[in-house]
Design a protein around this motif. Structure first.
Motif, PDB file in Angstrom:
ATOM      1  N   UNK A 382      46.889  36.076  15.058  1.00  0.00           N
ATOM      2  CA  UNK A 382      46.680  36.166  13.616  1.00  0.00           C
ATOM      3  C   UNK A 382      46.368  37.583  13.175  1.00  0.00           C
ATOM      4  N   UNK A 383      45.572  38.278  14.005  1.00  0.00           N
ATOM      5  CA  UNK A 383      45.180  39.642  13.701  1.00  0.00           C
ATOM      6  C   UNK A 383      46.349  40.616  13.790  1.00  0.00           C
ATOM      7  N   UNK A 384      47.185  40.428  14.812  1.00  0.00           N
ATOM      8  CA  UNK A 384      48.320  41.332  15.023  1.00  0.00           C
ATOM      9  C   UNK A 384      49.322  41.240  13.879  1.00  0.00           C
ATOM     10  N   UNK A 385      49.605  40.013  13.448  1.00  0.00           N
ATOM     11  CA  UNK A 385      50.627  39.816  12.425  1.00  0.00           C
ATOM     12  C   UNK A 385      50.120  40.189  11.028  1.00  0.00           C
ATOM     13  N   UNK A 386      48.873  39.798  10.728  1.00  0.00           N
ATOM     14  CA  UNK A 386      48.383  39.970   9.353  1.00  0.00           C
ATOM     15  C   UNK A 386      47.267  41.000   9.198  1.00  0.00           C
ATOM     16  N   UNK A 387      46.351  41.110  10.165  1.00  0.00           N
ATOM     17  CA  UNK A 387      45.200  41.995  10.011  1.00  0.00           C
ATOM     18  C   UNK A 387      45.522  43.455  10.200  1.00  0.00           C
ATOM     19  N   UNK A 388      46.014  43.800  11.391  1.00  0.00           N
ATOM     20  CA  UNK A 388      46.271  45.195  11.708  1.00  0.00           C
ATOM     21  C   UNK A 388      47.346  45.832  10.857  1.00  0.00           C
TER      22      UNK A 388
END
Length: 435
Positions: A382-388
């Motif tokens: 979730x973090x790789x696709x949307x957060x970072x």
């Protein structure tokens, strides 16, 4: 409705040992995230040294923040690797290895060659070292969230687990404060001329100090759980827990997107309103300090009202206020650093409904033999696709004249998060009777 969980009586020695273990795990977490966020705090100073001089300023910024985003795509690999280690060989071993890797990569960052020295190899070296840092942090989140949820005192898990984000925000705070300190001691030109290496040296040193603290942690993974069939296996995760995995990815995506918007991209956004670098540094440092201090309060609140209610409050509050605060209120008060700082703190308070318990909510969804993997991998995806990607996406949309579209995208993700939060169980699925 309050969530009533029986609070057992602990022997004072047992209680002290558990609290010291939380402090040990949290201190390492602070160092990991301090090292990771130094990049965001000092990007404006090393950008010119590590990129081609014939690139435009906007292209340089997009590349540097693109590297920031790329490091997040190493997180799923890091979470898989360190999750497997944590579920098979112990949470302690996983945390010791991850902090060692962060120390090594921080020293490498400090020694990066400039574009003048090696030409086009410089931006690729930047990417390679940043990916190594992403690998390390990918292993950190899931294992620490798992460890702190397992070692925390029952009935107070929200309070104690909130210290994961106390130290995560503390890492950002220290990175921001170090930026303010170095700007006070050095000129902007000196920072751009090699001074940007200093924080990475400091980060490597404190990571080594934290390594010694982690070597004395109490292990929470039992031999029976470690030897269970499918322990730390992606196959086991997707075979029997795929619905849980998708649910966690769903609410993590919006949580991470909001986190990086409010605590990372907002620095660039506020600077564009006309404030100086030094003023923005003070504003962010003060806001992050408040954000760090309120995490235990929101964790205690979650112990009373339940994780599900806290997650729903996060989704609703951020969906309602993100757009009007960022697009309307902040530009309106562009002449008042105090008002913009208060608006930033308000958004951080809304975010705290999520951050204070995010690791715990994930840990309570997975059985112990795949907990470190499940928590870390779902968070990393979730973090790789949307957060970072948040700063790079926002900058790209701004570059083409559609910056406000980014905030609409954030609101849509928060609405999805609300539906995911409504699917959360009212009582913890796991960890209720563990340990």
């Amino acid at each position: 409705m309050s969530q009533q969980i029986e609070t057992p009586q602990y022997h004072p020695h047992e209680k002290r040992n558990r609290i010291m273990s939380i402090v040990g795990a949290a201190s390492g977490n602070l160092v990991e995230w301090f090292d990771f966020y130094i990049y965001a705090a000092f990007a404006i100073y090393f950008t010119h040294a590590l990129t081609a001089p014939d690139m435009s300023d906007s292209t340089k910024a997009i590349y540097v923040w693109g590297v920031f985003a790329a490091s997040f795509f190493m997180r799923p690999i890091g979470s898989w690797l360190f999750g497997w280690i944590g579920d098979t060989y112990g949470r302690k071993n996983s945390m010791v290895i991850s902090i060692s890797l962060m120390a090594f990569s921080s020293f490498l960052f400090a020694a990066l060659p400039t574009y003048d020295q090696v030409g086009m190899a410089a931006p690729f070296c930047l990417l390679a070292v940043r990916l190594l840092q992403g690998l390390s942090v990918g292993g950190e989140y899931g294992t620490v969230a798992t460890y702190m949820s397992e070692i925390a005192l029952k009935g107070q898990r929200g309070f104690y687990s909130s210290f994961q984000y106390v130290t995560l925000a503390g890492g950002q705070l220290l990175a921001s404060a170090l930026g303010v300190l170095l700007l006070a001691l050095m000129s902007k030109e000196q920072l751009m001329d090699g001074g940007w290496r200093i924080p990475f040296v400091i980060g490597g040193i404190v990571a080594i100090l934290s390594l010694f603290a982690r070597r004395h942690l109490k292990e929470t993974l039992s031999k029976d759980e470690a030897s269970k069939e499918g322990s730390g296996s992606l196959r086991e995760l997707f075979k029997n827990n795929w619905r849980t995995f998708l649910l966690v990815v769903g609410y993590t995506s919006a949580g991470s997107l909001c986190f990086y918007l409010i605590t990372v991209y907002s620095k660039t956004y506020i600077t564009s309103l006309g404030f100086t670098d030094k003023t923005v540094g003070y504003m962010m440092t003060f806001a992050l300090f408040i954000f760090m201090c309120v995490q235990p309060l929101f964790g205690m609140l979650a112990d009373r009202i339940g994780r599900r209610t806290s997650m729903m409050l996060f989704s609703i509050c951020c969906a309602v206020f993100i757009y009007p605060v960022m697009v309307l209120a902040m530009p309106y008060f562009h002449n008042s650093a105090i008002m913009v700082t208060l608006l930033l703190i308000f958004l951080m308070l809304c975010l705290s409904f999520y951050t204070s318990i995010s690791g715990l909510v994930k840990a309570e969804m997975f059985p112990s033999h795949i907990r470190a993997l499940g928590v870390g991998f779902a968070y990393a995806v979730g973090n790789a696709i949307f957060g970072g990607s948040a700063p790079a996406v926002a900058l790209k949309l701004k570059d083409v004249g559609h910056e406000n579209t980014f905030f609409v995208y954030v609101v849509i993700m928060l609405i999805i998060c609300l539906f995911c939060s409504m699917r959360l169980p009212k009582e913890p699925k796991y960890l209720h009777h563990d340990h």
